[in-house]
Motif scaffolding. Structure first.
Motif, PDB file in Angstrom:
ATOM      1  N   LEU A  94       0.819  -1.211   0.000  1.00 12.58           N
ATOM      2  CA  LEU A  94       0.000   0.000   0.000  1.00 12.58           C
ATOM      3  C   LEU A  94       0.851   1.259   0.000  1.00 12.58           C
ATOM      4  O   LEU A  94       0.630   2.168  -0.811  1.00 12.58           O
ATOM      5  CB  LEU A  94      -0.939  -0.011   1.214  1.00 12.58           C
ATOM      6  CG  LEU A  94      -1.948   1.114   1.292  1.00 12.58           C
ATOM      7  CD1 LEU A  94      -2.933   1.014   0.142  1.00 12.58           C
ATOM      8  CD2 LEU A  94      -2.690   1.044   2.617  1.00 12.58           C
ATOM      9  N   ILE A  95       1.843   1.317   0.873  1.00  9.29           N
ATOM     10  CA  ILE A  95       2.673   2.523   0.985  1.00  9.29           C
ATOM     11  C   ILE A  95       3.649   2.639  -0.185  1.00  9.29           C
ATOM     12  O   ILE A  95       3.682   3.651  -0.891  1.00  9.29           O
ATOM     13  CB  ILE A  95       3.432   2.551   2.332  1.00  9.29           C
ATOM     14  CG1 ILE A  95       2.453   2.581   3.506  1.00  9.29           C
ATOM     15  CG2 ILE A  95       4.401   3.726   2.396  1.00  9.29           C
ATOM     16  CD1 ILE A  95       1.537   3.778   3.526  1.00  9.29           C
ATOM     17  N   VAL A  96       4.443   1.570  -0.409  1.00 11.19           N
ATOM     18  CA  VAL A  96       5.508   1.626  -1.415  1.00 11.19           C
ATOM     19  C   VAL A  96       4.969   1.453  -2.837  1.00 11.19           C
ATOM     20  O   VAL A  96       5.475   2.048  -3.774  1.00 11.19           O
ATOM     21  CB  VAL A  96       6.590   0.563  -1.113  1.00 11.19           C
ATOM     22  CG1 VAL A  96       7.662   0.534  -2.184  1.00 11.19           C
ATOM     23  CG2 VAL A  96       7.205   0.807   0.250  1.00 11.19           C
ATOM     24  N   GLY A  97       3.925   0.632  -2.988  1.00 11.50           N
ATOM     25  CA  GLY A  97       3.430   0.329  -4.319  1.00 11.50           C
ATOM     26  C   GLY A  97       2.235   1.141  -4.760  1.00 11.50           C
ATOM     27  O   GLY A  97       1.867   1.098  -5.930  1.00 11.50           O
ATOM     28  N   GLU A  98       1.608   1.871  -3.858  1.00 10.89           N
ATOM     29  CA  GLU A  98       0.404   2.624  -4.228  1.00 10.89           C
ATOM     30  C   GLU A  98       0.487   4.107  -3.872  1.00 10.89           C
ATOM     31  O   GLU A  98       0.407   4.960  -4.748  1.00 10.89           O
ATOM     32  CB  GLU A  98      -0.841   2.019  -3.552  1.00 10.89           C
ATOM     33  CG  GLU A  98      -1.173   0.604  -3.993  1.00 10.89           C
ATOM     34  CD  GLU A  98      -1.722   0.497  -5.394  1.00 10.89           C
ATOM     35  OE1 GLU A  98      -2.323   1.482  -5.883  1.00 10.89           O
ATOM     36  OE2 GLU A  98      -1.533  -0.557  -6.012  1.00 10.89           O
ATOM     37  N   VAL A  99       0.630   4.416  -2.603  1.00 11.52           N
ATOM     38  CA  VAL A  99       0.505   5.806  -2.145  1.00 11.52           C
ATOM     39  C   VAL A  99       1.658   6.683  -2.625  1.00 11.52           C
ATOM     40  O   VAL A  99       1.432   7.708  -3.277  1.00 11.52           O
ATOM     41  CB  VAL A  99       0.382   5.858  -0.604  1.00 11.52           C
ATOM     42  CG1 VAL A  99       0.387   7.296  -0.113  1.00 11.52           C
ATOM     43  CG2 VAL A  99      -0.872   5.134  -0.154  1.00 11.52           C
ATOM     44  N   ILE A 100       2.889   6.292  -2.321  1.00 10.51           N
ATOM     45  CA  ILE A 100       4.050   7.118  -2.684  1.00 10.51           C
ATOM     46  C   ILE A 100       4.152   7.317  -4.196  1.00 10.51           C
ATOM     47  O   ILE A 100       4.333   8.444  -4.655  1.00 10.51           O
ATOM     48  CB  ILE A 100       5.345   6.532  -2.074  1.00 10.51           C
ATOM     49  CG1 ILE A 100       5.294   6.657  -0.544  1.00 10.51           C
ATOM     50  CG2 ILE A 100       6.585   7.223  -2.640  1.00 10.51           C
ATOM     51  CD1 ILE A 100       6.411   5.943   0.178  1.00 10.51           C
ATOM     52  N   PRO A 101       4.015   6.241  -5.001  1.00 16.83           N
ATOM     53  CA  PRO A 101       4.107   6.460  -6.456  1.00 16.83           C
ATOM     54  C   PRO A 101       3.007   7.367  -7.005  1.00 16.83           C
ATOM     55  O   PRO A 101       3.249   8.145  -7.932  1.00 16.83           O
ATOM     56  CB  PRO A 101       3.975   5.062  -7.051  1.00 16.83           C
ATOM     57  CG  PRO A 101       4.174   4.122  -5.953  1.00 16.83           C
ATOM     58  CD  PRO A 101       3.916   4.833  -4.689  1.00 16.83           C
ATOM     59  N   LYS A 102       1.798   7.272  -6.448  1.00 15.80           N
ATOM     60  CA  LYS A 102       0.709   8.107  -6.953  1.00 15.80           C
ATOM     61  C   LYS A 102       0.929   9.574  -6.592  1.00 15.80           C
ATOM     62  O   LYS A 102       0.611  10.461  -7.383  1.00 15.80           O
ATOM     63  CB  LYS A 102      -0.638   7.600  -6.450  1.00 15.80           C
ATOM     64  CG  LYS A 102      -1.043   6.330  -7.188  1.00 15.80           C
ATOM     65  CD  LYS A 102      -2.388   5.827  -6.786  1.00 15.80           C
ATOM     66  CE  LYS A 102      -2.704   4.575  -7.604  1.00 15.80           C
ATOM     67  NZ  LYS A 102      -3.965   3.981  -7.280  1.00 15.80           N
ATOM     68  N   ILE A 103       1.473   9.833  -5.431  1.00 16.39           N
ATOM     69  CA  ILE A 103       1.794  11.215  -5.048  1.00 16.39           C
ATOM     70  C   ILE A 103       2.855  11.769  -5.995  1.00 16.39           C
ATOM     71  O   ILE A 103       2.722  12.874  -6.525  1.00 16.39           O
ATOM     72  CB  ILE A 103       2.263  11.289  -3.576  1.00 16.39           C
ATOM     73  CG1 ILE A 103       1.096  10.977  -2.641  1.00 16.39           C
ATOM     74  CG2 ILE A 103       2.877  12.652  -3.262  1.00 16.39           C
ATOM     75  CD1 ILE A 103       1.500  10.786  -1.194  1.00 16.39           C
ATOM     76  N   TYR A 104       3.904  10.983  -6.224  1.00 14.04           N
ATOM     77  CA  TYR A 104       4.975  11.416  -7.127  1.00 14.04           C
ATOM     78  C   TYR A 104       4.438  11.629  -8.543  1.00 14.04           C
ATOM     79  O   TYR A 104       4.741  12.631  -9.188  1.00 14.04           O
ATOM     80  CB  TYR A 104       6.112  10.385  -7.133  1.00 14.04           C
ATOM     81  CG  TYR A 104       7.206  10.741  -8.103  1.00 14.04           C
ATOM     82  CD1 TYR A 104       8.194  11.657  -7.744  1.00 14.04           C
ATOM     83  CD2 TYR A 104       7.242  10.196  -9.376  1.00 14.04           C
ATOM     84  CE1 TYR A 104       9.187  12.011  -8.639  1.00 14.04           C
ATOM     85  CE2 TYR A 104       8.229  10.540 -10.279  1.00 14.04           C
ATOM     86  CZ  TYR A 104       9.206  11.448  -9.902  1.00 14.04           C
ATOM     87  OH  TYR A 104      10.182  11.796 -10.795  1.00 14.04           O
ATOM     88  N   ALA A 105       3.649  10.675  -9.031  1.00 16.81           N
ATOM     89  CA  ALA A 105       3.135  10.744 -10.399  1.00 16.81           C
ATOM     90  C   ALA A 105       2.179  11.914 -10.599  1.00 16.81           C
ATOM     91  O   ALA A 105       2.133  12.498 -11.678  1.00 16.81           O
ATOM     92  CB  ALA A 105       2.456   9.433 -10.782  1.00 16.81           C
ATOM     93  N   ASN A 106       1.404  12.256  -9.583  1.00 16.16           N
ATOM     94  CA  ASN A 106       0.514  13.419  -9.689  1.00 16.16           C
ATOM     95  C   ASN A 106       1.313  14.707  -9.857  1.00 16.16           C
ATOM     96  O   ASN A 106       0.892  15.618 -10.561  1.00 16.16           O
ATOM     97  CB  ASN A 106      -0.393  13.528  -8.463  1.00 16.16           C
ATOM     98  CG  ASN A 106      -1.666  12.746  -8.632  1.00 16.16           C
ATOM     99  OD1 ASN A 106      -2.215  12.675  -9.717  1.00 16.16           O
ATOM    100  ND2 ASN A 106      -2.136  12.145  -7.564  1.00 16.16           N
ATOM    101  N   LYS A 107       2.460  14.784  -9.201  1.00 15.47           N
ATOM    102  CA  LYS A 107       3.281  15.995  -9.286  1.00 15.47           C
ATOM    103  C   LYS A 107       4.112  16.040 -10.569  1.00 15.47           C
ATOM    104  O   LYS A 107       4.531  17.108 -10.990  1.00 15.47           O
ATOM    105  CB  LYS A 107       4.201  16.089  -8.066  1.00 15.47           C
ATOM    106  CG  LYS A 107       3.444  16.315  -6.776  1.00 15.47           C
ATOM    107  CD  LYS A 107       4.378  16.413  -5.595  1.00 15.47           C
ATOM    108  CE  LYS A 107       3.594  16.452  -4.317  1.00 15.47           C
ATOM    109  NZ  LYS A 107       3.490  17.744  -3.730  1.00 15.47           N
TER     110      LYS A 107
END
Length: 168
Positions: A94-107
């Protein structure tokens, strides 16, 4: 891989209309692929979701196997093993594979979309992903056709009558 696929979902579907216009004029190979993938958003989303599910299941299977190999759970409580297998691995995914990448990708949506355009285009045409994608897209189209809301036609006189009744 889970992080890259999840991030690509956020990147492709968070592109603003102004950025999408820029992509349409981009003549680079990556720009053309981004534009091509965005022309069929349902198929793109289906590819992303199927790939992400395959990868996440693989992560769970591999991590469970590695945990069994490196840690002896025969003496331990089976509940402890379950907690590690399910909750810890799920938390990491959830943290490494979902949340962090989506935050980075949105920016960094455009650069991330360009980076992932070639791998996603490859997955888009690779069996069994292409078969599952087509089944998923066709299934959702069928569901959408069967669940379309029927419009209610009401005249202004009938509406006035209903309003009069509610006033009374």
């Amino acid at each position: 891989f889970s992080a890259l696929i999840s991030g690509s979902e956020a990147a492709f579907f968070s592109l603003s209309p102004s950025v999408s216009d820029i992509v349409k004029e981009d003549e680079t190979k990556a720009g053309k692929l981004v534009n091509k993938l965005l022309k069929t958003p349902k198929q793109l989303l289906a590819t992303i979701l199927i790939a992400n599910n395959f990868i996440n299941v693989a992560i769970v299977i591999i991590s469970s196997s590695l945990l069994s190999r490196f840690f002896s759970f025969e003496d331990s409580n089976s509940t402890f093993r379950f907690v590690i297998d399910v909750f810890v691995i799920t938390f990491i995914i959830l943290i490494v594979g979902e949340v962090i990448p989506k935050i980075y990708a949105n920016k960094n949506a455009l650069s991330f979309a360009k980076f992932m355009a070639l791998p996603l285009n490859f997955l888009n045409h690779l069996p069994p992903f292409s078969w599952l994608k087509q089944g998923l897209v066709n299934g959702t189209i069928l569901i959408q056709k069967n669940t379309k809301r029927k419009s209610v036609s009401i005249s202004s006189d009938e509406l006035e009558h209903v309003l009069a009744l509610t006033k009374e």
